[in-house]
Design an enzyme around this catalytic site. Sequence first.
Site, PDB file in Angstrom:
ATOM      1  CG  ASP A  42       7.426  -2.229   2.839  1.00 27.88           C
ATOM      2  OD1 ASP A  42       7.411  -2.711   4.345  1.00 27.88           O
ATOM      3  OD2 ASP A  42       6.082  -2.727   2.413  1.00 27.88           O
ATOM      4  CB  ILE A  43       8.532   0.093   7.988  1.00 25.86           C
ATOM      5  CG1 ILE A  43       6.497   0.487   7.813  1.00 25.86           C
ATOM      6  CG2 ILE A  43       8.790   1.210   7.390  1.00 25.86           C
ATOM      7  CD1 ILE A  43       5.557   0.609   9.246  1.00 25.86           C
ATOM      8  CG  HIS A  46       1.205   0.515  -1.857  1.00 27.73           C
ATOM      9  ND1 HIS A  46      -0.732   0.820  -2.473  1.00 27.73           N
ATOM     10  CD2 HIS A  46       1.757  -0.585  -1.455  1.00 27.73           C
ATOM     11  CE1 HIS A  46      -0.466  -0.472  -1.000  1.00 27.73           C
ATOM     12  NE2 HIS A  46       0.813  -1.235  -0.935  1.00 27.73           N
TER      13      HIS A  46
END
Length: 114
Positions: free
Chosen positions: A31-32, A101
């Site tokens: 994850d960013i 997700h």
Amino acid sequence: MKNNNIFEKIIKKTIPSDIVYQDEILTAFKDIKPIAPTHILIIPNIFISCANEINKENCYILGHMFYISTIVAKKEKIDQDGYRIIINCNKNGGQEINYLHMHLLGGKKLGKMC
């Protein structure tokens, strides 16, 4: 693929991302904006908007998502201390991107949720 959102661009590798696992069914990447030392998103390679869209024909994807989460947890070395798996569904459930997700979180003691 129908939606052409950021997840589909990651699957197609048209934008840079830190992919930790990919097969013909799923892609998993860091994850960013992580909320834990380990924060991996696991997504199907076909567009499914949210958990409400799981049906008899695509339900195998959820099982594969859970199975791959255990493989990634071992790879990320969070399997022994523990981790959390989260799937949000729609706005009130906390889903920010309209694409199914799974969040795999670990690497620290996670607070109680309920």
